[in-house]
Design an enzyme around this catalytic site. Structure first.
Site, PDB file in Angstrom:
ATOM      1  N   ASP A   1      41.755  41.016  42.390  1.00  0.00           N
ATOM      2  CA  ASP A   1      40.734  42.140  41.439  1.00  0.00           C
ATOM      3  C   ASP A   1      40.937  41.271  40.212  1.00  0.00           C
ATOM      4  O   ASP A   1      41.770  41.380  39.325  1.00  0.00           O
ATOM      5  CB  ASP A   1      41.545  43.502  41.521  1.00  0.00           C
ATOM      6  CG  ASP A   1      40.348  44.424  40.787  1.00  0.00           C
ATOM      7  OD1 ASP A   1      39.451  43.885  40.427  1.00  0.00           O
ATOM      8  OD2 ASP A   1      40.954  45.555  40.229  1.00  0.00           O
ATOM      9  N   GLU A   2      39.582  40.650  39.753  1.00  0.00           N
ATOM     10  CA  GLU A   2      39.248  39.933  38.581  1.00  0.00           C
ATOM     11  C   GLU A   2      40.773  39.253  38.306  1.00  0.00           C
ATOM     12  O   GLU A   2      41.162  39.144  37.186  1.00  0.00           O
ATOM     13  CB  GLU A   2      39.161  41.062  37.466  1.00  0.00           C
ATOM     14  CG  GLU A   2      37.839  41.939  37.750  1.00  0.00           C
ATOM     15  CD  GLU A   2      37.692  42.609  36.486  1.00  0.00           C
ATOM     16  OE1 GLU A   2      37.227  42.014  35.410  1.00  0.00           O
ATOM     17  OE2 GLU A   2      37.245  43.751  36.925  1.00  0.00           O
TER      18      GLU A   2
END
Length: 142
Positions: free
Chosen positions: A38-39
């Site tokens: 996630d990012e």
């Protein structure tokens, strides 16, 4: 200003640059079937970002066998490694498009989702987006 001296213990340039690689290595240690990122490159400088993306790409090249499925969440299409096989484009929490990068990462689709003229280009298997500064005045008024 030139940089001098070796990068070693206590040198923050080496800590941040290797951080994403260490995180991915730890996640892979247990042999997962799915790796959720996630990012993963948020807040990293350019070199650290590229090291992280190279690590992800490397997992899918020989001699690696049976790599995990990877879900990579990002707001920046240039962070998608060339090995990316599927893309989901979200708009206000809903799926605006899904499919291969070639089908989803198109100028017309991104322009429609973001309400701003964008040009999507592909170089060396990676995607990049450009927004002309001539459109910036229209973005400020939103």
């Amino acid at each position: 200003m030139p940089c001098s001296g070796p990068r070693g213990v206590g040198d923050p340039r080496g800590i941040v640059a290797g951080g994403i690689v260490v995180v991915i290595a730890r996640a892979l240690a247990g042999g997962p079937e799915l790796l959720l990122l996630d990012e993963p490159t948020a807040g990293l400088d350019l070199l650290a970002r590229e090291q992280g993306l190279a690590t992800i790409q490397h997992m899918f090249q020989p001699p690696h066998h049976d790599p995990p499925a990877v879900v990579l969440v990002t707001h920046h299409i240039e962070e998608l490694p060339p090995v990316t096989s599927s893309v989901i484009l979200l708009a206000e929490g809903c799926v605006a498009a899904s499919g291969t990068p070639q089908d989803v990462l198109r100028s017309d689709r991104l322009s429609a989702v973001y309400g701003c003229p964008m040009v999507v280009e592909r170089h060396d298997g990676r995607y990049f987006v450009r927004v002309s500064p001539t459109t910036w005045d229209g973005l400020i008024d939103r």
